[in-house]
Motif scaffolding. Structure first.
Motif, PDB file in Angstrom:
ATOM      1  N   SER A 435     -34.391 -15.040 -68.829  1.00  0.00           N
ATOM      2  CA  SER A 435     -34.136 -13.782 -68.512  1.00  0.00           C
ATOM      3  C   SER A 435     -32.816 -13.443 -69.089  1.00  0.00           C
ATOM      4  CB  SER A 435     -33.846 -13.506 -67.029  1.00  0.00           C
ATOM      5  OG  SER A 435     -34.806 -13.576 -66.296  1.00  0.00           O
ATOM      6  N   LEU A 436     -32.532 -12.383 -70.100  1.00  0.00           N
ATOM      7  CA  LEU A 436     -31.214 -12.317 -70.626  1.00  0.00           C
ATOM      8  C   LEU A 436     -30.859 -10.757 -70.387  1.00  0.00           C
ATOM      9  CD1 LEU A 436     -32.665 -13.412 -74.276  1.00  0.00           C
ATOM     10  CD2 LEU A 436     -31.231 -14.699 -72.551  1.00  0.00           C
ATOM     11  N   PRO A 437     -29.872 -10.683 -69.459  1.00  0.00           N
ATOM     12  CA  PRO A 437     -29.098  -9.429 -69.327  1.00  0.00           C
ATOM     13  C   PRO A 437     -28.023  -9.505 -70.644  1.00  0.00           C
ATOM     14  CG  PRO A 437     -29.011 -10.830 -67.073  1.00  0.00           C
ATOM     15  CD  PRO A 437     -29.606 -11.761 -68.552  1.00  0.00           C
ATOM     16  N   ILE A 438     -28.076  -8.572 -71.190  1.00  0.00           N
ATOM     17  CA  ILE A 438     -27.347  -8.090 -72.382  1.00  0.00           C
ATOM     18  C   ILE A 438     -26.190  -6.985 -72.405  1.00  0.00           C
ATOM     19  CG2 ILE A 438     -27.244  -8.277 -74.911  1.00  0.00           C
ATOM     20  CD1 ILE A 438     -30.176  -9.071 -74.851  1.00  0.00           C
ATOM     21  N   LEU A 439     -25.047  -7.121 -72.741  1.00  0.00           N
ATOM     22  CA  LEU A 439     -24.100  -6.193 -72.757  1.00  0.00           C
ATOM     23  C   LEU A 439     -23.755  -5.988 -74.344  1.00  0.00           C
ATOM     24  CD1 LEU A 439     -21.397  -7.143 -70.214  1.00  0.00           C
ATOM     25  CD2 LEU A 439     -23.031  -5.379 -70.078  1.00  0.00           C
ATOM     26  N   CYS A 440     -24.299  -4.710 -74.776  1.00  0.00           N
ATOM     27  CA  CYS A 440     -24.293  -4.407 -76.051  1.00  0.00           C
ATOM     28  C   CYS A 440     -23.054  -3.164 -76.377  1.00  0.00           C
ATOM     29  CB  CYS A 440     -25.679  -3.861 -76.419  1.00  0.00           C
ATOM     30  SG  CYS A 440     -27.146  -4.949 -76.446  1.00  0.00           S
ATOM     31  N   TYR A 441     -22.415  -3.696 -77.639  1.00  0.00           N
ATOM     32  CA  TYR A 441     -21.478  -2.684 -77.767  1.00  0.00           C
ATOM     33  C   TYR A 441     -21.514  -2.484 -79.221  1.00  0.00           C
ATOM     34  CZ  TYR A 441     -19.007  -4.863 -73.790  1.00  0.00           C
ATOM     35  OH  TYR A 441     -18.938  -5.014 -72.450  1.00  0.00           O
ATOM     36  N   ALA A 442     -21.147  -1.278 -79.646  1.00  0.00           N
ATOM     37  CA  ALA A 442     -21.594  -0.615 -81.189  1.00  0.00           C
ATOM     38  C   ALA A 442     -20.714  -1.597 -82.368  1.00  0.00           C
ATOM     39  CB  ALA A 442     -21.002   0.722 -81.093  1.00  0.00           C
ATOM     40  N   ARG A 443     -19.707  -2.131 -81.880  1.00  0.00           N
ATOM     41  CA  ARG A 443     -18.922  -2.718 -82.970  1.00  0.00           C
ATOM     42  C   ARG A 443     -19.429  -4.171 -83.141  1.00  0.00           C
ATOM     43  NH1 ARG A 443     -13.206  -3.908 -80.309  1.00  0.00           N
ATOM     44  NH2 ARG A 443     -13.777  -4.941 -78.323  1.00  0.00           N
ATOM     45  N   SER A 444     -20.040  -4.790 -82.115  1.00  0.00           N
ATOM     46  CA  SER A 444     -20.549  -6.119 -82.353  1.00  0.00           C
ATOM     47  C   SER A 444     -22.203  -6.122 -82.112  1.00  0.00           C
ATOM     48  CB  SER A 444     -19.988  -6.852 -81.326  1.00  0.00           C
ATOM     49  OG  SER A 444     -20.168  -6.363 -80.054  1.00  0.00           O
ATOM     50  N   ILE A 445     -22.983  -4.883 -82.016  1.00  0.00           N
ATOM     51  CA  ILE A 445     -24.238  -5.311 -82.031  1.00  0.00           C
ATOM     52  C   ILE A 445     -25.128  -6.154 -82.876  1.00  0.00           C
ATOM     53  CG2 ILE A 445     -24.684  -2.998 -83.049  1.00  0.00           C
ATOM     54  CD1 ILE A 445     -26.853  -4.206 -79.946  1.00  0.00           C
ATOM     55  N   PHE A 468     -32.802  -7.208 -70.474  1.00  0.00           N
ATOM     56  CA  PHE A 468     -32.162  -5.976 -69.905  1.00  0.00           C
ATOM     57  C   PHE A 468     -30.820  -5.684 -70.919  1.00  0.00           C
ATOM     58  CE2 PHE A 468     -34.012  -8.775 -66.382  1.00  0.00           C
ATOM     59  CZ  PHE A 468     -34.888  -7.820 -66.010  1.00  0.00           C
ATOM     60  N   TYR A 469     -30.772  -4.359 -71.248  1.00  0.00           N
ATOM     61  CA  TYR A 469     -29.811  -3.982 -72.201  1.00  0.00           C
ATOM     62  C   TYR A 469     -28.828  -2.910 -71.138  1.00  0.00           C
ATOM     63  CZ  TYR A 469     -33.082  -4.679 -75.665  1.00  0.00           C
ATOM     64  OH  TYR A 469     -34.188  -5.502 -76.500  1.00  0.00           O
ATOM     65  N   ARG A 470     -27.470  -3.277 -71.536  1.00  0.00           N
ATOM     66  CA  ARG A 470     -26.446  -2.332 -70.925  1.00  0.00           C
ATOM     67  C   ARG A 470     -25.660  -1.804 -72.011  1.00  0.00           C
ATOM     68  NH1 ARG A 470     -23.218  -4.052 -65.931  1.00  0.00           N
ATOM     69  NH2 ARG A 470     -22.233  -2.029 -66.420  1.00  0.00           N
ATOM     70  N   ARG A 471     -25.834  -0.987 -72.610  1.00  0.00           N
ATOM     71  CA  ARG A 471     -25.434  -0.464 -74.034  1.00  0.00           C
ATOM     72  C   ARG A 471     -24.317   0.463 -73.642  1.00  0.00           C
ATOM     73  NH1 ARG A 471     -30.727   0.901 -74.588  1.00  0.00           N
ATOM     74  NH2 ARG A 471     -30.116   3.118 -74.732  1.00  0.00           N
ATOM     75  N   SER A 472     -23.003   0.358 -74.517  1.00  0.00           N
ATOM     76  CA  SER A 472     -22.027   1.214 -74.818  1.00  0.00           C
ATOM     77  C   SER A 472     -22.388   2.587 -75.339  1.00  0.00           C
ATOM     78  CB  SER A 472     -20.769   0.670 -75.412  1.00  0.00           C
ATOM     79  OG  SER A 472     -21.062   0.441 -76.774  1.00  0.00           O
ATOM     80  N   ARG A 473     -21.731   3.543 -75.243  1.00  0.00           N
ATOM     81  CA  ARG A 473     -21.875   4.731 -75.985  1.00  0.00           C
ATOM     82  C   ARG A 473     -21.782   4.657 -77.326  1.00  0.00           C
ATOM     83  NH1 ARG A 473     -18.587  10.165 -73.877  1.00  0.00           N
ATOM     84  NH2 ARG A 473     -19.836   9.165 -72.167  1.00  0.00           N
ATOM     85  N   ASN A 474     -22.870   5.390 -78.077  1.00  0.00           N
ATOM     86  CA  ASN A 474     -23.134   5.252 -79.497  1.00  0.00           C
ATOM     87  C   ASN A 474     -23.563   3.700 -79.997  1.00  0.00           C
ATOM     88  OD1 ASN A 474     -22.197   7.814 -79.712  1.00  0.00           O
ATOM     89  ND2 ASN A 474     -20.007   7.068 -79.742  1.00  0.00           N
ATOM     90  N   CYS A 475     -24.174   3.054 -79.248  1.00  0.00           N
ATOM     91  CA  CYS A 475     -24.543   1.681 -79.716  1.00  0.00           C
ATOM     92  C   CYS A 475     -25.947   2.132 -79.971  1.00  0.00           C
ATOM     93  CB  CYS A 475     -24.575   0.663 -78.499  1.00  0.00           C
ATOM     94  SG  CYS A 475     -25.269  -0.907 -79.026  1.00  0.00           S
ATOM     95  N   PRO A 476     -26.323   1.768 -81.269  1.00  0.00           N
ATOM     96  CA  PRO A 476     -27.579   2.197 -81.862  1.00  0.00           C
ATOM     97  C   PRO A 476     -28.807   1.304 -81.442  1.00  0.00           C
ATOM     98  CG  PRO A 476     -26.359   0.765 -83.709  1.00  0.00           C
ATOM     99  CD  PRO A 476     -25.330   1.010 -82.494  1.00  0.00           C
ATOM    100  N   MET A 477     -29.977   1.791 -81.394  1.00  0.00           N
ATOM    101  CA  MET A 477     -31.194   0.972 -81.199  1.00  0.00           C
ATOM    102  C   MET A 477     -31.756   0.379 -82.155  1.00  0.00           C
ATOM    103  SD  MET A 477     -32.161   0.742 -77.827  1.00  0.00           S
ATOM    104  CE  MET A 477     -33.655   0.314 -78.053  1.00  0.00           C
ATOM    105  N   VAL A 478     -31.286   0.740 -83.464  1.00  0.00           N
ATOM    106  CA  VAL A 478     -32.229   0.164 -84.569  1.00  0.00           C
ATOM    107  C   VAL A 478     -31.879  -1.261 -84.902  1.00  0.00           C
ATOM    108  CG1 VAL A 478     -29.972   0.562 -86.044  1.00  0.00           C
ATOM    109  CG2 VAL A 478     -32.416   0.500 -87.071  1.00  0.00           C
ATOM    110  N   ASP A 479     -30.747  -1.827 -84.245  1.00  0.00           N
ATOM    111  CA  ASP A 479     -30.661  -3.415 -84.477  1.00  0.00           C
ATOM    112  C   ASP A 479     -31.525  -3.985 -83.120  1.00  0.00           C
ATOM    113  OD1 ASP A 479     -28.512  -3.996 -86.647  1.00  0.00           O
ATOM    114  OD2 ASP A 479     -27.387  -2.499 -85.639  1.00  0.00           O
ATOM    115  N   ILE A 480     -31.413  -3.339 -82.166  1.00  0.00           N
ATOM    116  CA  ILE A 480     -32.379  -3.922 -81.141  1.00  0.00           C
ATOM    117  C   ILE A 480     -33.749  -4.117 -81.374  1.00  0.00           C
ATOM    118  CG2 ILE A 480     -32.866  -3.482 -78.663  1.00  0.00           C
ATOM    119  CD1 ILE A 480     -30.488  -2.335 -77.878  1.00  0.00           C
TER     120      ILE A 480
END
Length: 578
Positions: A435-445, A468-480
């Motif tokens: 299981s991978l809960p992931i905090l994603c941020y635009a600057r480090s995605i 499981f993703y938790r993304r900050s605002r403006n974090c792109p999905m293209v890298d995910i």
């Protein structure tokens, strides 16, 4: 085998049927029907007459469920386990549509997981009056109801029931009509009040084992003079924040025949750490106790003092612990979680959370491990137990081995190199559930996904994966989307967030062995209709359950449907994979 100068080879299919029956007693129904049955005609005939099937459907594929239900005669089934869990959503309803439950007349054991009231009532009404049922286990998907409690009351009052596991809290326990003399030998429930604890024992003269998933749900203010000598095993599997030790003493003082005691308190008070106090309680109230398993943690330790740890440990170094009882105890300090741990060995936890400190940076990675074995130097190959103070826990957690279930909480702001992500003793090749809960941020995605991809490449034996993703605002999905491309193709169960129907199709193209999945819809998705329509248009056989923003799907003989098109006057079929 040599006989009269001739060599004879004893073949399995030459054994008497009675011996083959005994062999089948050690195989699961899945293996008997899908493997053993197809070896030869004799084995096929043996499986038709074998009458002690114990069927566990809790993790089978939908296709195998159909095959087993179609092949086995219901009257030959003695054990049955059904589940509406994440890996088999809608299974109980499907099962009831495939079989005539009234023909299951020889059931001795029944397990129902994540069941609702409607299906529980239907199944238990079939068992009313049964003189064969000895074991019943029920776990609700939601909260148990008064109707369910009444139905269970009627079932457990039957004279033959010896084992009951019922996922109910004290409010439901109060609705159970306890008969005069229950035949229960084993009872496992979520919690009960002290009054209910005494009522259960009053009405269960044969009860030997009582397991509480949490503990006693109220404070104990009364003194009970009556003793309950029938109970020999008592467990509090996760007592949370336990009441004062005096309240636990009130329980133990009325159960003098205990041979086994288990107490897990993840947020403990100081009194539970006192080995001298435990020695006094056991000596006064539990003369027959020969096995004591415990795990206590004292949180929020800001000023660690090794002398204080030695003082605590000295109370477990007395002749009572080392010579009389021969119990092993570890006392240690966890610097990353700021807590003191005192526990018996081997560790009695099923799941354990900790942080592994990354050596090159001042950060820690949170882990949760399940289904592990512990290898402590202090207990390995020793004939005489030794109680010891362990040094502060290392960043690698050297004592954990053979971990099969791992949760890694990934913070995208400070993610280290994946090479150091695992604790030293956690072998990635053993991991089957991740299981991978992931905090994603635009600057480090991009760095985050690069590390996740590297991690997935290491766990090459994983069969169940949850992301499981938790993304900050403006974090792109293209890298995910890069994760989709490296999902281990042999995964059979997947839980993941999707943004569109295209995501669903991309995943199905990659994972050809899926038997179940859970799609978590994005917060921007207003309806699940489009996703269900895609499944109906593309998948030949599935059942599904929608719960909030999640779609739980159980797959049958998974393959994409073939589309038809007209060329001239001829009807042609074209696979979508073409």
């Amino acid at each position: 085998m040599a006989s009269s100068g001739k060599s004879k080879l004893l073949c399995l299919d030459s054994l008497p049927v009675e011996i083959l029956y005994r062999i089948l007693d050690h195989l699961d129904g899945h293996s008997i029907i899908l493997s053993f049955r197809y070896v030869c005609k004799k084995f096929a005939a043996v499986t038709n007459t074998y009458s002690r099937y114990e069927l566990d459907f809790t993790s089978v594929s939908k296709t195998d469920c159909h095959t087993i239900c179609r092949t086995i005669k219901p009257e030959n089934v003695t054990g049955l386990s059904l589940s509406n869990g994440d890996m088999t959503p809608g299974q109980i309803s499907l099962f009831l549509s495939l079989v005539n439950i009234d023909r299951y007349t020889k059931l001795r054991s029944l397990t129902l997981l994540d069941i609702d009231d409607e299906h529980l009532q239907r199944l238990l009404s079939h068992l009313t009056g049964s003189r064969l049922l000895t074991s019943l286990s029920i776990k609700f998907r939601g909260t148990e109801s008064a109707v369910a409690s009444a139905q269970v009351s009627a079932t457990i009052s039957q004279a033959t029931l010896q084992r009951l596991e019922f996922d109910m809290r004290s409010s439901a326990v109060s609705q159970i009509r306890w008969s005069t003399n229950f035949t229960l030998h084993y009872l496992k429930i979520t919690e009960c009040t002290f009054e209910q604890f005494c009522i259960i024992l009053d009405h269960s003269p044969n009860l030997r084992t009582l397991v509480l998933r949490t503990g006693i749900s109220d404070s104990i203010h009364e003194t009970i003079s009556k003793l309950y000598p029938q109970l020999t095993s008592l467990s509090f599997n996760d007592a949370g924040i336990f009441q004062p030790l005096g309240e636990l003493k009130s329980i133990l003082s009325i159960t003098p025949s205990l041979k086994y005691l288990k107490v897990i308190v993840l947020i403990s008070s100081e009194c539970l750490f006192d080995g001298s106090e435990w020695e006094s309680i056991i000596g006064a109230y539990l003369p027959r106790l020969n096995r004591f398993e415990f795990f206590f943690t004292l949180p929020n330790i800001t000023n660690y003092n090794s002398l204080d740890l030695q003082s605590r440990m000295a109370r477990y170094r007395t002749p009572f612990w080392i010579e009389t009882k021969r119990w092993n105890v570890v006392c240690t300090f966890d610097p990353t979680m700021h807590r003191i741990l005192v526990y018996s060995t081997p560790m009695c936890l099923i799941s354990y959370s900790f942080k592994s400190r990354y050596r090159k940076k001042s950060i820690s990675i949170p882990f949760t491990i399940t289904n592990f074995k512990m290898d402590l130097d202090i207990v390995s190959a020793m004939s005489v137990p030794v109680t010891t103070e362990q040094q502060p826990i290392s960043s690698n957690y050297d004592w954990f081995e053979n971990v099969t279930d791992l949760t890694v909480q990934i913070d995208g702001l400070n993610l280290p190199d994946p090479f150091d992500l695992f604790p030293k003793s956690v072998d990635p090749s053993f991991i089957v559930k991740l299981s991978l809960p992931i905090l994603c941020y635009a600057r480090s995605i991009r760095n985050t996904i690069t590390n996740v991809v590297a991690l997935l490449e290491r766990v090459y034996n994983v069969r169940s994966l949850s992301i499981f993703y938790r993304r900050s605002r403006n974090c792109p999905m293209v890298d995910i989307y890069r994760i989709y491309a490296v999902l281990p193709p042999h995964i059979i169960h997947l839980t993941i967030e999707i943004m569109s129907v295209d995501d669903m199709e991309m995943i199905f193209e990659r994972l050809v062995y899926l038997t179940s999945f859970t799609f978590v819809l994005s917060v921007h998705t207003k309806s699940s209709t489009a996703y269900i329509e895609w499944l109906r248009d593309n998948i030949t056989d599935f059942t599904h359950v929608i719960d909030g923003n999640r779609i739980y799907v159980w797959l049958g003989n998974y393959r994409k449907k073939r589309k038809e098109f007209i060329v001239g006057s001829k009807r042609m079929k074209l696979s979508q994979n073409s």
